[in-house]
Design a protein around this motif. Structure first.
Motif, PDB file in Angstrom:
ATOM      1  N   ALA A 192      11.344 100.002  23.720  1.00  0.00           N
ATOM      2  CA  ALA A 192      10.215 100.212  24.635  1.00  0.00           C
ATOM      3  C   ALA A 192       9.057 100.893  23.912  1.00  0.00           C
ATOM      4  O   ALA A 192       7.890 100.474  24.052  1.00  0.00           O
ATOM      5  CB  ALA A 192      10.669 101.040  25.833  1.00  0.00           C
ATOM      6  N   TRP A 193       9.355 101.947  23.131  1.00  0.00           N
ATOM      7  CA  TRP A 193       8.296 102.626  22.383  1.00  0.00           C
ATOM      8  C   TRP A 193       7.664 101.691  21.343  1.00  0.00           C
ATOM      9  O   TRP A 193       6.450 101.711  21.127  1.00  0.00           O
ATOM     10  CB  TRP A 193       8.848 103.869  21.698  1.00  0.00           C
ATOM     11  N   PHE A 194       8.505 100.870  20.701  1.00  0.00           N
ATOM     12  CA  PHE A 194       7.957  99.915  19.729  1.00  0.00           C
ATOM     13  C   PHE A 194       7.042  98.911  20.414  1.00  0.00           C
ATOM     14  O   PHE A 194       5.989  98.542  19.871  1.00  0.00           O
ATOM     15  CB  PHE A 194       9.105  99.200  19.020  1.00  0.00           C
ATOM     16  N   SER A 195       7.430  98.466  21.602  1.00  0.00           N
ATOM     17  CA  SER A 195       6.575  97.525  22.343  1.00  0.00           C
ATOM     18  C   SER A 195       5.252  98.176  22.724  1.00  0.00           C
ATOM     19  O   SER A 195       4.181  97.555  22.620  1.00  0.00           O
ATOM     20  CB  SER A 195       7.310  97.047  23.600  1.00  0.00           C
ATOM     21  N   GLY A 200      -0.500  98.803  21.738  1.00  0.00           N
ATOM     22  CA  GLY A 200      -1.636  99.662  21.385  1.00  0.00           C
ATOM     23  C   GLY A 200      -2.350  99.180  20.137  1.00  0.00           C
ATOM     24  O   GLY A 200      -3.592  99.169  20.070  1.00  0.00           O
ATOM     25  N   VAL A 201      -1.552  98.751  19.128  1.00  0.00           N
ATOM     26  CA  VAL A 201      -2.162  98.235  17.897  1.00  0.00           C
ATOM     27  C   VAL A 201      -2.956  96.966  18.192  1.00  0.00           C
ATOM     28  O   VAL A 201      -4.075  96.766  17.677  1.00  0.00           O
ATOM     29  CB  VAL A 201      -1.078  97.981  16.838  1.00  0.00           C
ATOM     30  N   CYS A 202      -2.393  96.082  19.019  1.00  0.00           N
ATOM     31  CA  CYS A 202      -3.101  94.838  19.362  1.00  0.00           C
ATOM     32  C   CYS A 202      -4.413  95.132  20.086  1.00  0.00           C
ATOM     33  O   CYS A 202      -5.452  94.510  19.809  1.00  0.00           O
ATOM     34  CB  CYS A 202      -2.215  93.957  20.221  1.00  0.00           C
ATOM     35  N   ILE A 203      -4.397  96.097  21.012  1.00  0.00           N
ATOM     36  CA  ILE A 203      -5.622  96.451  21.734  1.00  0.00           C
ATOM     37  C   ILE A 203      -6.653  97.048  20.786  1.00  0.00           C
ATOM     38  O   ILE A 203      -7.845  96.715  20.842  1.00  0.00           O
ATOM     39  CB  ILE A 203      -5.289  97.425  22.872  1.00  0.00           C
ATOM     40  N   ALA A 204      -6.188  97.940  19.879  1.00  0.00           N
ATOM     41  CA  ALA A 204      -7.119  98.549  18.926  1.00  0.00           C
ATOM     42  C   ALA A 204      -7.735  97.499  18.008  1.00  0.00           C
ATOM     43  O   ALA A 204      -8.954  97.513  17.742  1.00  0.00           O
ATOM     44  CB  ALA A 204      -6.380  99.615  18.110  1.00  0.00           C
ATOM     45  N   VAL A 205      -6.924  96.556  17.531  1.00  0.00           N
ATOM     46  CA  VAL A 205      -7.449  95.497  16.659  1.00  0.00           C
ATOM     47  C   VAL A 205      -8.441  94.613  17.418  1.00  0.00           C
ATOM     48  O   VAL A 205      -9.490  94.218  16.876  1.00  0.00           O
ATOM     49  CB  VAL A 205      -6.282  94.660  16.100  1.00  0.00           C
ATOM     50  N   SER A 206      -8.147  94.330  18.676  1.00  0.00           N
ATOM     51  CA  SER A 206      -9.069  93.507  19.476  1.00  0.00           C
ATOM     52  C   SER A 206     -10.397  94.210  19.677  1.00  0.00           C
ATOM     53  O   SER A 206     -11.475  93.596  19.563  1.00  0.00           O
ATOM     54  CB  SER A 206      -8.429  93.191  20.834  1.00  0.00           C
ATOM     55  N   VAL A 207     -10.334  95.523  19.967  1.00  0.00           N
ATOM     56  CA  VAL A 207     -11.575  96.285  20.140  1.00  0.00           C
ATOM     57  C   VAL A 207     -12.386  96.300  18.854  1.00  0.00           C
ATOM     58  O   VAL A 207     -13.621  96.130  18.863  1.00  0.00           O
ATOM     59  CB  VAL A 207     -11.255  97.714  20.617  1.00  0.00           C
TER      60      VAL A 207
END
Length: 223
Positions: A192-195, A200-207
């Motif tokens: 769950a924490w890894f997901s 979070g990484v995907c959102i940061a990269v998208s931003v």
């Protein structure tokens, strides 16, 4: 009082007595360890294993059987190891052997057998293994002579040992189930924490991508 209840109560009282009498007349009802027959190949190793708890007495007896050539029975080598790989028994150039030990840890105990190098022929041989653990490994004849018990009392003592063994196995299974449940819950928490971290990484990269593209288009005066 209801007659059915009275009859049921009397039946419940006489049931243990009937059970003991049946066990006394036929002792084969009690669990007895039976021999395991193994076919040892001309080359290679044959192993048997059993999962045993800690502080359990283990007795083993193995013997080579060769009906075609009883005067020249081939010899074998044997090794018994603990779950951590410690050697508990080792024997070479033998047609018969025994081992006895008390388990120090819970896990899978392994007994392996193979033919000696001087008898590496195409023919296979048969090996009998009598593996006893726990209550089956106890010498009840010695107990009866030492404590001067016999008959129904001896059968009741055996039944008590069997019940204690079953109870210990149930406790062991319950503890293992608890350990596996804790491991599963810990694994689920980590997943769950890894997901969450991946999201979070995907959102940061998208931003960052949106910010970079917007800055690029502004710099090029495209927007």
């Amino acid at each position: 009082m209801n007659e059915g209840m009275v009859f049921g109560g009397r039946a419940a009282c006489f049931l243990p007595i009937i059970l003991v009498l049946c066990l006394t007349r036929n002792s084969n009802i009690l669990p007895v360890a039976e021999a395991i027959w193994l076919t040892i190949p001309s080359s290679g190793t044959k192993c048997v294993s059993e999962e045993i708890q800690s502080n359990v007495v283990v007795l083993g007896d193995y013997y080579v059987i060769d009906e075609n050539n009883p005067d020249h029975i081939p010899t074998i080598s044997a090794r018994v190891t603990s779950p951590f790989g410690n050697n508990l028994h080792h024997n070479e150039n033998a047609t018969h052997g025994q081992f006895a030990f008390t388990t120090s840890e819970s896990g899978n105990y392994l007994a392996c057998f193979w033919k000696d190098g001087s008898f590496q022929k195409d023919s296979e041989l048969t090996l009998g293994v009598d593996w006893k653990t726990g209550i089956a490994a106890k010498d009840w004849e010695s107990v009866a002579k030492k404590e001067k018990i016999e008959g129904v009392e001896l059968v009741l003592r055996r039944l008590q040992g069997i019940v204690e063994t079953i109870r210990g196995n149930l406790i062991y299974l319950r503890d293992r189930e608890a350990d596996m449940r804790e491991a599963s819950e810990a694994t689920n928490a980590r997943v769950a924490w890894f997901s969450i971290m991946s999201l979070g990484v995907c959102i940061a990269v998208s931003v960052l991508q949106i910010w970079y593209l917007k800055r690029y288009f502004v710099k090029k005066k495209l927007i």
